[in-house]
Design a protein around this motif. Structure first.
Motif, PDB file in Angstrom:
ATOM      1  N   LEU A 138      -6.994   5.438  -8.228  1.00 54.58           N
ATOM      2  CA  LEU A 138      -5.760   5.290  -8.830  1.00 54.58           C
ATOM      3  C   LEU A 138      -4.918   6.571  -8.077  1.00 54.58           C
ATOM      4  O   LEU A 138      -3.853   6.482  -8.790  1.00 54.58           O
ATOM      5  N   GLY A 139      -5.344   7.051  -7.173  1.00 48.89           N
ATOM      6  CA  GLY A 139      -4.521   8.128  -6.643  1.00 48.89           C
ATOM      7  C   GLY A 139      -4.736   8.445  -5.387  1.00 48.89           C
ATOM      8  O   GLY A 139      -5.470   7.842  -4.454  1.00 48.89           O
ATOM      9  N   CYS A 140      -4.283   9.691  -4.814  1.00 52.78           N
ATOM     10  CA  CYS A 140      -4.581  10.242  -3.404  1.00 52.78           C
ATOM     11  C   CYS A 140      -4.358  11.868  -3.857  1.00 52.78           C
ATOM     12  O   CYS A 140      -3.680  12.178  -4.866  1.00 52.78           O
ATOM     13  N   GLY A 141      -4.932  12.606  -2.813  1.00 57.30           N
ATOM     14  CA  GLY A 141      -4.895  13.990  -3.010  1.00 57.30           C
ATOM     15  C   GLY A 141      -3.348  14.504  -2.804  1.00 57.30           C
ATOM     16  O   GLY A 141      -2.618  14.028  -1.967  1.00 57.30           O
ATOM     17  N   GLN A 157      -5.534   3.981   7.362  1.00 53.83           N
ATOM     18  CA  GLN A 157      -6.745   3.860   8.142  1.00 53.83           C
ATOM     19  C   GLN A 157      -7.934   3.146   6.955  1.00 53.83           C
ATOM     20  O   GLN A 157      -8.726   2.427   7.283  1.00 53.83           O
ATOM     21  N   LEU A 158      -7.989   4.127   5.893  1.00 50.57           N
ATOM     22  CA  LEU A 158      -9.010   3.614   5.003  1.00 50.57           C
ATOM     23  C   LEU A 158      -8.881   2.105   4.295  1.00 50.57           C
ATOM     24  O   LEU A 158      -9.790   1.537   3.995  1.00 50.57           O
ATOM     25  N   ARG A 159      -7.560   1.874   4.446  1.00 54.91           N
ATOM     26  CA  ARG A 159      -7.288   0.561   3.856  1.00 54.91           C
ATOM     27  C   ARG A 159      -7.979  -0.693   4.643  1.00 54.91           C
ATOM     28  O   ARG A 159      -7.901  -1.720   4.283  1.00 54.91           O
ATOM     29  N   LEU A 215      -9.930  -2.965  -5.563  1.00 54.38           N
ATOM     30  CA  LEU A 215      -9.315  -2.844  -6.733  1.00 54.38           C
ATOM     31  C   LEU A 215      -8.056  -1.592  -6.505  1.00 54.38           C
ATOM     32  O   LEU A 215      -7.131  -1.856  -7.080  1.00 54.38           O
ATOM     33  N   GLU A 216      -8.576  -0.799  -5.488  1.00 55.55           N
ATOM     34  CA  GLU A 216      -7.419  -0.045  -5.344  1.00 55.55           C
ATOM     35  C   GLU A 216      -6.092  -0.476  -4.405  1.00 55.55           C
ATOM     36  O   GLU A 216      -5.117  -0.092  -4.871  1.00 55.55           O
ATOM     37  N   LEU A 217      -6.384  -1.493  -3.635  1.00 56.24           N
ATOM     38  CA  LEU A 217      -5.281  -2.127  -2.872  1.00 56.24           C
ATOM     39  C   LEU A 217      -4.363  -2.928  -4.056  1.00 56.24           C
ATOM     40  O   LEU A 217      -3.367  -2.937  -4.086  1.00 56.24           O
ATOM     41  N   ALA A 218      -5.080  -3.391  -5.320  1.00 61.04           N
ATOM     42  CA  ALA A 218      -4.184  -4.061  -6.034  1.00 61.04           C
ATOM     43  C   ALA A 218      -3.785  -3.256  -7.236  1.00 61.04           C
ATOM     44  O   ALA A 218      -2.918  -3.546  -7.966  1.00 61.04           O
ATOM     45  N   THR A 219      -4.178  -1.941  -7.291  1.00 61.83           N
ATOM     46  CA  THR A 219      -3.508  -1.258  -8.402  1.00 61.83           C
ATOM     47  C   THR A 219      -3.232   0.034  -8.261  1.00 61.83           C
ATOM     48  O   THR A 219      -2.487   0.937  -8.860  1.00 61.83           O
ATOM     49  N   ASN A 220      -3.509   0.697  -6.866  1.00 61.71           N
ATOM     50  CA  ASN A 220      -3.375   2.377  -6.714  1.00 61.71           C
ATOM     51  C   ASN A 220      -1.832   2.317  -6.068  1.00 61.71           C
ATOM     52  O   ASN A 220      -1.318   1.727  -5.011  1.00 61.71           O
ATOM     53  N   PHE A 222      -0.118   4.473  -4.644  1.00 58.46           N
ATOM     54  CA  PHE A 222      -0.266   5.035  -3.286  1.00 58.46           C
ATOM     55  C   PHE A 222      -0.495   4.103  -2.060  1.00 58.46           C
ATOM     56  O   PHE A 222      -0.182   4.566  -1.053  1.00 58.46           O
ATOM     57  N   LEU A 223      -1.342   3.095  -2.426  1.00 58.77           N
ATOM     58  CA  LEU A 223      -1.798   2.096  -1.504  1.00 58.77           C
ATOM     59  C   LEU A 223      -0.394   0.968  -1.240  1.00 58.77           C
ATOM     60  O   LEU A 223      -0.780   0.103  -0.695  1.00 58.77           O
ATOM     61  N   ARG A 224       0.496   0.868  -2.288  1.00 60.08           N
ATOM     62  CA  ARG A 224       1.370  -0.222  -2.585  1.00 60.08           C
ATOM     63  C   ARG A 224       2.709   0.005  -2.393  1.00 60.08           C
ATOM     64  O   ARG A 224       3.426  -0.518  -2.736  1.00 60.08           O
ATOM     65  N   ALA A 225       2.731   0.908  -1.240  1.00 62.49           N
ATOM     66  CA  ALA A 225       4.445   1.123  -0.836  1.00 62.49           C
ATOM     67  C   ALA A 225       5.088  -0.074  -0.548  1.00 62.49           C
ATOM     68  O   ALA A 225       6.400  -0.115  -0.438  1.00 62.49           O
ATOM     69  N   ALA A 226       4.308  -1.183  -0.125  1.00 62.52           N
ATOM     70  CA  ALA A 226       5.186  -2.336   0.460  1.00 62.52           C
ATOM     71  C   ALA A 226       5.484  -3.346  -0.619  1.00 62.52           C
ATOM     72  O   ALA A 226       5.878  -4.328  -0.319  1.00 62.52           O
ATOM     73  N   ASP A 227       4.778  -3.053  -1.678  1.00 61.51           N
ATOM     74  CA  ASP A 227       4.855  -4.120  -2.735  1.00 61.51           C
ATOM     75  C   ASP A 227       6.583  -4.276  -3.187  1.00 61.51           C
ATOM     76  O   ASP A 227       7.047  -3.325  -3.542  1.00 61.51           O
ATOM     77  N   PRO A 228       6.920  -5.552  -3.429  1.00 62.55           N
ATOM     78  CA  PRO A 228       8.416  -5.433  -3.568  1.00 62.55           C
ATOM     79  C   PRO A 228       8.889  -5.156  -5.061  1.00 62.55           C
ATOM     80  O   PRO A 228       9.800  -4.502  -5.101  1.00 62.55           O
ATOM     81  N   ASP A 229       8.049  -5.473  -6.140  1.00 66.74           N
ATOM     82  CA  ASP A 229       8.309  -4.888  -7.491  1.00 66.74           C
ATOM     83  C   ASP A 229       8.653  -3.208  -7.357  1.00 66.74           C
ATOM     84  O   ASP A 229       9.410  -2.837  -8.142  1.00 66.74           O
ATOM     85  N   ILE A 230       7.365  -2.480  -6.787  1.00 62.62           N
ATOM     86  CA  ILE A 230       7.703  -1.203  -6.852  1.00 62.62           C
ATOM     87  C   ILE A 230       9.050  -0.585  -6.063  1.00 62.62           C
ATOM     88  O   ILE A 230       9.750   0.184  -6.485  1.00 62.62           O
ATOM     89  N   ARG A 231       9.234  -1.289  -4.747  1.00 63.28           N
ATOM     90  CA  ARG A 231      10.320  -0.843  -4.036  1.00 63.28           C
ATOM     91  C   ARG A 231      11.655  -1.173  -4.794  1.00 63.28           C
ATOM     92  O   ARG A 231      12.368  -0.166  -4.721  1.00 63.28           O
ATOM     93  N   ARG A 232      11.673  -2.171  -5.392  1.00 63.55           N
ATOM     94  CA  ARG A 232      12.980  -2.600  -6.433  1.00 63.55           C
ATOM     95  C   ARG A 232      12.901  -1.463  -7.338  1.00 63.55           C
ATOM     96  O   ARG A 232      13.915  -0.896  -7.687  1.00 63.55           O
ATOM     97  N   ARG A 233      12.061  -1.172  -8.205  1.00 64.67           N
ATOM     98  CA  ARG A 233      12.026  -0.353  -9.255  1.00 64.67           C
ATOM     99  C   ARG A 233      12.648   1.167  -8.657  1.00 64.67           C
ATOM    100  O   ARG A 233      13.112   1.804  -9.414  1.00 64.67           O
TER     101      ARG A 233
END
Ligand code: ZN
Ligand code: FE
Length: 255
Positions: A138-141, A157-159, A215-220, A222-233
């Protein structure tokens, strides 16, 4: 038979990992925050240590090495780029290199951001990536040395690894990360249920590491910068992914 992975809690919130190949009896260790728990985990299983793989130069990932090498003459592998500030290395590697572990290929990945010389190890035979302080549960360094663009490239790369890859990261920071993630992505049902599971696991002293990439792709966040809800918020509908990532990282630093 696939190599076996053992998560070894060290210090207050670090993890080391043992990787054991049952056919050859060879054993590798990823990072050495502390010697005693690692030696105890080896003794319990009757394993001998052959290899140590270091992810980055920070003390909380290397400081137990000398005491481990007092017991085992293991071969030490780390990033050539950081050889000047890592413990003495027997094998120097760079991103794109492939190591051999008991006949299984191990891909070295350059994952700068937390530090400039940070590397990760991907052992396909175990379905596991050892990511330390790059991609975390759920994070990154934190970006002590690198730029947001470098960490974003590392995470990108990791994704690409298979979704069922175990993400063996370096710290038990997951409960705090979950609190922050919920401020970025509060309506994500998978994040909500994961954070409930994290609370329950930690109340029972159970590690939340490793997780899986899916699970990280769905919830982290830091991997979800493209998610429309996050961007809108964040008010960043039209921003580049890397800039959304940088904003999330900056908010976490101030959280
Ligand atoms: Zn670190
Ligand atoms: Fe660390």
């Amino acid at each position: 038979m696939a190599p076996e992975i053992v998560t070894v809690p060290c210090l207050s919130d670090n993890y080391a990992f043992l990787i054991h190949d049952p056919a050859s009896h060879r054993t590798a260790l990823v990072d050495v925050p502390e010697a005693a728990p690692v030696l105890a985990a080896l003794d319990t299983r009757g394993w001998q240590l052959d290899e140590v793989w270091l992810t980055h130069h920070h003390d909380d990932h290397v400081q137990g090495l000398d005491a481990v090498l007092d017991r085992y003459s293991a071969r030490v592998t780390g990033a050539a780029a950081d050889s000047h500030r890592l413990p003495a290395l027997d094998v120097q590697v760079a991103g794109g290199d492939t190591l051999d572990f008991a006949g299984h290929p191990v891909q070295v990945m350059d994952v700068p951001g937390h530090t400039l010389g940070h590397i990760a190890f991907y052992l396909e035979a175990a379905g596991a990536a050892f990511t330390a302080d790059s991609l975390m549960a759920l994070g990154c360094g934190r970006l002590f040395e690198g730029t947001p663009a470098q960490m974003w490239a590392s995470l990108s790369q990791l994704r690409q690894l298979p979704g069922d890859t175990l993400i063996c990261s370096g710290h038990e920071y997951t409960a705090g990360n979950a609190k922050f993630a919920l401020t970025i992505d509060p309506d994500n049902p998978q994040l909500i249920s994961r954070s409930e599971q994290i609370t329950a696991a930690r109340a029972s002293g159970i590690p939340t590491v490793p997780s899986t990439l899916a699970l990280e792709l769905a919830t982290n966040p830091f991997l979800r910068a493209a998610d429309p809800d996050i961007r809108r918020r964040l008010g960043m509908n039209d921003a580049q992914d890397v800039d959304v990532f940088a904003e999330i990282r900056a908010r976490k630093d101030a959280f």
